[in-house]
Write a protein that holds these residues in place. Sequence first.
Motif, mmCIF file in Angstrom:
data_model
loop_
_atom_site.group_PDB
_atom_site.id
_atom_site.type_symbol
_atom_site.label_atom_id
_atom_site.label_comp_id
_atom_site.label_asym_id
_atom_site.label_seq_id
_atom_site.Cartn_x
_atom_site.Cartn_y
_atom_site.Cartn_z
ATOM 1 N N PRO A 38 0.807 -1.227 0.000
ATOM 2 C CA PRO A 38 0.000 0.000 0.000
ATOM 3 C C PRO A 38 0.836 1.272 0.000
ATOM 4 N N THR A 39 1.980 1.267 0.705
ATOM 5 C CA THR A 39 2.803 2.476 0.781
ATOM 6 C C THR A 39 3.371 2.846 -0.582
ATOM 7 N N ALA A 40 3.899 1.848 -1.306
ATOM 8 C CA ALA A 40 4.470 2.102 -2.631
ATOM 9 C C ALA A 40 3.387 2.572 -3.603
ATOM 10 N N ILE A 41 2.215 1.966 -3.526
ATOM 11 C CA ILE A 41 1.123 2.362 -4.413
ATOM 12 C C ILE A 41 0.643 3.768 -4.064
ATOM 13 N N ALA A 42 0.622 4.076 -2.774
ATOM 14 C CA ALA A 42 0.218 5.422 -2.347
ATOM 15 C C ALA A 42 1.166 6.471 -2.908
ATOM 16 N N ARG A 43 2.469 6.175 -2.910
ATOM 17 C CA ARG A 43 3.455 7.119 -3.470
ATOM 18 C C ARG A 43 3.219 7.316 -4.956
ATOM 19 N N GLU A 44 2.920 6.251 -5.658
ATOM 20 C CA GLU A 44 2.727 6.321 -7.110
ATOM 21 C C GLU A 44 1.452 7.068 -7.472
ATOM 22 N N THR A 45 0.400 6.884 -6.697
ATOM 23 C CA THR A 45 -0.910 7.435 -7.048
ATOM 24 C C THR A 45 -1.211 8.785 -6.405
ATOM 25 N N GLY A 46 -0.493 9.108 -5.324
ATOM 26 C CA GLY A 46 -0.799 10.335 -4.599
ATOM 27 C C GLY A 46 -1.944 10.174 -3.614
ATOM 28 N N LEU A 47 -2.432 8.946 -3.451
ATOM 29 C CA LEU A 47 -3.484 8.664 -2.482
ATOM 30 C C LEU A 47 -2.864 8.348 -1.125
ATOM 31 N N ASP A 48 -3.650 8.423 -0.064
ATOM 32 C CA ASP A 48 -3.109 8.039 1.233
ATOM 33 C C ASP A 48 -3.135 6.521 1.356
ATOM 34 N N ALA A 49 -2.220 5.978 2.161
ATOM 35 C CA ALA A 49 -2.031 4.533 2.250
ATOM 36 C C ALA A 49 -3.272 3.817 2.765
ATOM 37 N N ALA A 50 -4.033 4.479 3.667
ATOM 38 C CA ALA A 50 -5.238 3.841 4.206
ATOM 39 C C ALA A 50 -6.282 3.627 3.114
ATOM 40 N N THR A 51 -6.431 4.623 2.234
ATOM 41 C CA THR A 51 -7.373 4.490 1.122
ATOM 42 C C THR A 51 -6.937 3.385 0.177
ATOM 43 N N VAL A 52 -5.642 3.347 -0.125
ATOM 44 C CA VAL A 52 -5.112 2.304 -1.003
ATOM 45 C C VAL A 52 -5.359 0.929 -0.399
ATOM 46 N N TYR A 53 -5.136 0.792 0.889
ATOM 47 C CA TYR A 53 -5.328 -0.503 1.557
ATOM 48 C C TYR A 53 -6.778 -0.965 1.434
ATOM 49 N N ARG A 54 -7.731 -0.052 1.640
ATOM 50 C CA ARG A 54 -9.140 -0.428 1.540
ATOM 51 C C ARG A 54 -9.487 -0.873 0.122
ATOM 52 N N ILE A 55 -8.953 -0.159 -0.876
ATOM 53 C CA ILE A 55 -9.216 -0.529 -2.269
ATOM 54 C C ILE A 55 -8.623 -1.900 -2.580
ATOM 55 N N LEU A 56 -7.416 -2.147 -2.081
ATOM 56 C CA LEU A 56 -6.781 -3.444 -2.306
ATOM 57 C C LEU A 56 -7.582 -4.573 -1.665
ATOM 58 N N GLN A 57 -8.046 -4.355 -0.458
ATOM 59 C CA GLN A 57 -8.820 -5.386 0.225
ATOM 60 C C GLN A 57 -10.135 -5.655 -0.487
ATOM 61 N N ASP A 58 -10.784 -4.599 -0.965
ATOM 62 C CA ASP A 58 -12.010 -4.788 -1.747
ATOM 63 C C ASP A 58 -11.705 -5.578 -3.016
ATOM 64 N N GLY A 59 -10.549 -5.284 -3.631
ATOM 65 C CA GLY A 59 -10.157 -5.981 -4.854
ATOM 66 C C GLY A 59 -9.819 -7.441 -4.623
#
Length: 263
Positions: free
Chosen positions: A29-50
């Motif tokens: 999630p941290t690496a994806i957050a850096r790439e997308t500009g999103l916060d890591a918590a949001t990325v984590y929720r999206i990943l878990q939903d996925g």
Amino acid sequence: MSNKGTAHGKKVFLVQRAFAEIEGDGHGPTAIARETGLDAATVYRILQDGVADETFVQMSNGRYRLGPGALRLSMQALAQTPDPDATHAVLDRLQRATGGLVAYYAVVGARRICTDYAIGDFDPRSIGIDPFELVRYSRSLRTGASGRVILAHMPAPIQEQVLAEPVPAGVGPGVIRDNERLIESLKEIRKAGFAVGRQECMPGWDSVSAPVMWGDTIHGSLLLWVRVDEMPEDPSPLVTATLTAAEMLSRLADVPWSPSSVA
């Protein structure tokens, strides 16, 4: 859809796209957050939903990779590409205009597969071509102009995977065996928009190849084979003809096919 829903959809898209942009097999999630500009918590929720719908797979190290759900989406997208008749009409026109042998190679993971060809009245048995051998060593993206054209437009992880492969046995004397030279050739292909092969796949045959793109994504490569003794000193006319045909196939991937598209 509400603005809130639209905003969430864009975030999901950014996370999915990050897997194509970041090098490596899996990402946290941290690496994806850096790439997308999103916060890591949001990325984590999206990943878990996925993970729940198999768009993503959670790895043992806490990272994620694309899952079978993403593969299903890609297969559905590929199913909407041009009708085979449209593709063959372009290949047949190039074959008649040049007198060479024409083939289309589609991308399949880190490999390519010949999905159509136009050879006129040429008989492969006349020069002893074994179709099974040709298929075997033409799968690798490091072999021949058509393979290098696809490889030049593939993401870094796939390029690294292909560069680690051995050169298939039975290829032509002009195949590029040195990885540094191969990497330089990929840069030249991206700059020029085509590749010229000198007896790379088969002894006695040169080739010209150009990419077929679906937007910014490589869909496959168009290949023109020419006998060495018939290859002109200046291959520009063959390059132009191949590029024109490849551009037509690229346009067909973006718009619905109609007979007038290739008239």
